[in-house]
Design an enzyme around this catalytic site. Sequence first.
Site, PDB file in Angstrom:
ATOM      1  N   TYR A   5       0.847  -1.179   0.071  1.00 23.53           N
ATOM      2  CA  TYR A   5       0.022   0.118   0.136  1.00 23.53           C
ATOM      3  C   TYR A   5       0.892   1.236  -0.223  1.00 23.53           C
ATOM      4  O   TYR A   5       1.485   1.479   1.047  1.00 23.53           O
ATOM      5  CB  TYR A   5      -1.033   0.128   1.336  1.00 23.53           C
ATOM      6  N   HIS A  31      -5.552   3.525  -0.744  1.00 27.95           N
ATOM      7  CA  HIS A  31      -5.196   3.427   0.690  1.00 27.95           C
ATOM      8  C   HIS A  31      -5.489   4.689   1.180  1.00 27.95           C
ATOM      9  O   HIS A  31      -4.785   4.966   2.455  1.00 27.95           O
ATOM     10  CB  HIS A  31      -4.100   2.464   1.063  1.00 27.95           C
TER      11      HIS A  31
END
Length: 436
Positions: A184, A239
Amino acid sequence: MAAAAAGMLGLQSEALAQTYSKATRGMPALKITNVKVIATCPQSGNYVVLKVETSEPGLYGVGSATLTTRGAAVITSITEFLAPFALGRDPANIEDLWQTAYVSSYWRNGPVLNGALCGLDEALWDIKAKRAKVPLYELLGGKSRFAITTYCHADGKTVEETSENVSKFVEAGWKHVRIQLGGYGSPMLGQTPDFRAAGFGLPSDGYQDNQPYVKGTLKLFEHIRKVHGDDLELLHDMHERIEPIEAVNLVKALQQYRLFWAEDPLSPEQMGYFKMMREQCSTPIAMGELFSHPMEWISLISDRLIDFIRVGFNHVGGITPGLKIARLAEAFGVRTGWHGPGNIDPINHAAQGHVDLTIPNFGIQEDVDLAWGKVIQEVFPGCPQMKKGYMYLNEAPGIGVDIDEKLAAKYPFKAFPEGTGFRFPIRKADGTQIRP
Ligand code: MG
């Protein structure tokens, strides 16, 4: 006589007709006699299961109350408050129990209270389908598809490594792949962080430079499209890490690569930017895994600002609200993509899967195949199974997943410092924290 009543009412069994006929005479047909918590950590994540036992010998239901970052708080919410509230009530009245339990704390919503409520709600649906002797999806309207399409996670430290991992999934039958460079937000793509040298924060704090992530992600998509062609469906999880205007620019720049979805481009605190994003490009957007309050999803759906609603049942309060969200989304052409990583227990995956099987606006489901080892499958008999990119549910009555309590006890819930319960900060070069 009971059999005749069963026929008249279209009920599934004589036993069910008997219990309903008792209820119509004003007697509680069935009572909740015990609400217990089973907390376990069979692999790497803490799972919390709520078990509802009833006055009918052998009849019980299980539901997921897992909240990976605050599991102990959910356990307290159940044992101190929700269990005493539910005792003695009729487990058949799911909607009434959900509504009354929901406001029983007066202050409501949030992932802790909703996690506890989800455990109760899923256990009640499990009981209802077991009484009807059918898998839950039959009670929800029957199948709209033969199995549940899933996407898998392909990560890599370089575009080449990610591409190799994509190849492995494609060879195994997946048609939808989420691609990430360095996980992420690609935290290792920046320079050595100045805050560490300055002694700010803790050495374990993470680091990310936004622009290396943005540039690396665009290079990754260019490479994957070149190597794997245009037919493969590609997903990406932003994210919520970069600044809102950077997110608008990245989603716009990704449009040329025809994404299946760009996930969590904005934090829940910056949702006002979705309108701007929508006006500038048509990259499909998935949003909602952090949502726990209806006001967070209603206008995003009704204003058609997203394409996939991505809440998890364990964060919004269970199957009952999940069904309502699905119906709302259906009316506005929004599909589902329920949150489902490996740190969510198999009961919740299966509960979401039963809804996936039935609703017309199902989008896709997150794959957990690689995250569930042998031990999890033993602790949770009846786990959903994966085959060539599809998830298949157990056809047993109810949700179809149980918990082996004796085995679960061998893998105790992990408290600090083993199970941290929190996410470590991620910082910019100067130490400023960014969203997780
Ligand atoms: Mg996500």
